[in-house]
Design an enzyme around this catalytic site. Structure first.
Site, PDB file in Angstrom:
ATOM      1  N   CYS A 131       0.817  -1.212   0.000  1.00 53.92           N
ATOM      2  CA  CYS A 131       0.000   0.000   0.000  1.00 53.92           C
ATOM      3  C   CYS A 131       0.850   1.262   0.000  1.00 53.92           C
ATOM      4  O   CYS A 131       0.379   2.339  -0.359  1.00 53.92           O
ATOM      5  CB  CYS A 131      -0.946   0.014   1.199  1.00 53.92           C
ATOM      6  SG  CYS A 131      -0.116  -0.046   2.801  1.00 53.92           S
ATOM      7  N   ASN A 132       2.125   1.129   0.378  1.00 54.31           N
ATOM      8  CA  ASN A 132       2.996   2.304   0.462  1.00 54.31           C
ATOM      9  C   ASN A 132       4.020   2.410  -0.660  1.00 54.31           C
ATOM     10  O   ASN A 132       4.680   3.428  -0.789  1.00 54.31           O
ATOM     11  CB  ASN A 132       3.751   2.308   1.801  1.00 54.31           C
ATOM     12  CG  ASN A 132       2.843   2.638   2.961  1.00 54.31           C
ATOM     13  OD1 ASN A 132       1.877   3.370   2.803  1.00 54.31           O
ATOM     14  ND2 ASN A 132       3.128   2.074   4.120  1.00 54.31           N
ATOM     15  N   GLN A 180       6.299  -8.912   3.172  1.00 56.16           N
ATOM     16  CA  GLN A 180       5.864  -8.568   1.817  1.00 56.16           C
ATOM     17  C   GLN A 180       7.011  -8.724   0.816  1.00 56.16           C
ATOM     18  O   GLN A 180       6.795  -9.146  -0.324  1.00 56.16           O
ATOM     19  CB  GLN A 180       5.327  -7.134   1.816  1.00 56.16           C
ATOM     20  CG  GLN A 180       4.020  -7.001   2.585  1.00 56.16           C
ATOM     21  CD  GLN A 180       3.692  -5.561   2.947  1.00 56.16           C
ATOM     22  OE1 GLN A 180       4.565  -4.705   3.096  1.00 56.16           O
ATOM     23  NE2 GLN A 180       2.406  -5.270   3.100  1.00 56.16           N
ATOM     24  N   ILE A 228      -6.208  -6.248   7.770  1.00 58.03           N
ATOM     25  CA  ILE A 228      -7.459  -6.275   8.521  1.00 58.03           C
ATOM     26  C   ILE A 228      -7.297  -7.092   9.797  1.00 58.03           C
ATOM     27  O   ILE A 228      -7.820  -6.742  10.860  1.00 58.03           O
ATOM     28  CB  ILE A 228      -8.599  -6.847   7.645  1.00 58.03           C
ATOM     29  CG1 ILE A 228      -9.011  -5.815   6.602  1.00 58.03           C
ATOM     30  CG2 ILE A 228      -9.799  -7.246   8.499  1.00 58.03           C
ATOM     31  CD1 ILE A 228      -9.592  -4.519   7.159  1.00 58.03           C
TER      32      ILE A 228
END
Length: 433
Positions: free
Chosen positions: A52-53, A124, A198
């Protein structure tokens, strides 16, 4: 060999642009194979890191080849997001060799993250390596780069305080919610998605014992497993719009390429709630929640970029550990650069070995012929030794005899280091001395 990294992250590109260039895990393998097909050269090594970054491409190839690959790689990545190569370069960075290695080591160690020292990026990156390996684009050079980055990250985490008291995005979301609601134990929370982020968010919020927890996911079975862990309810993603009004807080992070919570659904929810506020956090890239939702008066919507100020405030307390971590990274970069330099000599080493094998094979054929003619074994062995010695020294002796002045002296010093490591029985190894 040479390595370069092309990327954009939370410091160089806004969330919407990062969203356009984000790759879901199942897209990484096909994307790497498409890149390799596009280049139509000797297959370079390539790996893709997408979170996401950040989105980053690591490419390894021969030094001359790497120079001409940068622009085609830029254009290919830009096409994936529907932008021009120039637009991408305005929001990205290209790093080569030592700089690329340093960047990879800093990323793996959490020094380049929005949350200083956050541990998720290491997992990741390991996933990115597995994807590249499965796609057939992970070669020796990138394998070394990433394995060394993992080793450096481990040392940074165990030898420094860089990860101590790390405030993750999930913890930052809890802090923001606590500023809006007086008592988090009195709110109802909906989590959208069932991935790692989440799970982290649910773990942090569950620690505050909210009034209820619900989880909406496209696959009900997976959602039920996670919801059960937190004593919550699972629902289908398709049921979420009609139940949105029930929740005071909504935390979303899915792999959807399009928003799944629209402006109309939130407006209807606010009407049903009689304008009671809704706290919303969109941790997804690309966005899960339409940006226009932020304009609604009773909605408090935060994206991953909006959380950065809160996160950085906490990270300032750990700046003292950064210098120590950077020293560990410097040592790792030096080691990798040395390995990379050695890799440049591999073709020469292979050629030397092949030449020696050819000489040995030729002398062996000659020796067998002599033996077949009945020549004494001792004489055959001596002849073979003289033949090998002559072949090995012929080129060196010819160069020494042809050289003059400083060139001859430099060559003599080199020959002495290579062939006379112990020195010639106490004498000066250089000719004429």
């Amino acid at each position: 060999m040479s390595v370069f990294a092309l990327g954009l992250n939370h410091t160089t590109a806004p969330v919407d642009l990062r969203g356009r260039l984000a790759f879901a895990p199942e897209q990484m393998g096909p994307a790497l194979q498409a890149l390799r097909s596009r280049l139509q050269l000797n297959v370079p090594e390539a790996a893709l890191v997408s979170t996401c970054n950040r989105t980053e491409l690591y490419v390894a190839a021969g030094a001359a080849q790497a120079q001409v690959l940068v622009r085609p790689v830029v254009d290919w990545l830009a096409e994936q997001g529907g932008i021009s190569g120039g637009q991408l370069l305005d929001h990205s960075y290209v790093m080569e060799d030592r700089a690329a290695a340093r960047h990879a080591f800093r990323v793996a160690s959490g020094l380049d993250s929005m949350v200083l020292g956050e541990p998720q990026i290491l997992g990741q990156m390991k996933q990115a390596v597995r994807m590249a390996d499965a796609a057939g684009t992970l070669g020796t050079t990138l394998h070394q780069l990433f394995q060394r980055s993992f080793a450096v990250a481990k040392e940074v985490r165990t030898s420094t305080e860089i990860g101590a008291h790390s405030i993750s995005m999930a913890a930052a979301a809890v802090r923001l919610a606590a500023q809006l609601f007086e008592d988090l134990s009195q709110i109802k929370i909906l989590f959208v998605g069932a991935g790692e982020m989440i799970e982290l968010a649910a773990t942090h919020f569950a620690a505050r014992s909210p009034k209820s927890i619900a989880l909406a996911n496209r696959t009900l079975e997976r959602g039920e497993r996670l919801a059960t862990r937190f004593g919550g309810e699972a629902m289908r993603l398709s049921d979420m719009p009609n139940r949105l009004h029930e929740f005071d807080a909504v935390i979303s992070c899915t792999a959807s390429t399009l928003p799944i919570i629209g402006l109309g659904a939130v407006e209807r929810a606010l009407k049903a709630r009689r304008r009671r506020p809704i706290f919303m956090v969109d941790l997804a890239v690309p966005r899960d929640i339409e940006p226009e939702v932020a304009g609604l008066g009773d909605v408090y919507l935060y994206t991953v970029d909006d959380l950065s100020a809160l996160v950085q405030t906490a990270s300032e307390k750990r700046q003292a550990a950064v210098e120590q971590a950077e020293a560990i990274i410097d040592a790792g970069v030096q080691s990798f650069a040395h390995w990379l330099d050695q890799r440049g000599a591999v073709p020469l080493i292979q050629a030397l070995r092949q030449q020696a094998d050819d000489w040995g094979a030729a002398e062996l054929v000659r020796a067998r012929k002599l033996l077949a003619r009945g020549e004494p074994v001792e004489q055959v062995l001596e002849a073979m030794a003289r033949g090998l010695t002559g072949k090995m020294l012929h080129g060196t002796m010819a160069e020494l005899n042809a050289a003059d002045g400083d060139e001859r002296q430099h060559l003599a010093d080199t020959v002495s280091r290579l062939f006379l490591r112990q020195g010639p029985r106490g004498g000066d190894p250089r000719p004429g001395r």
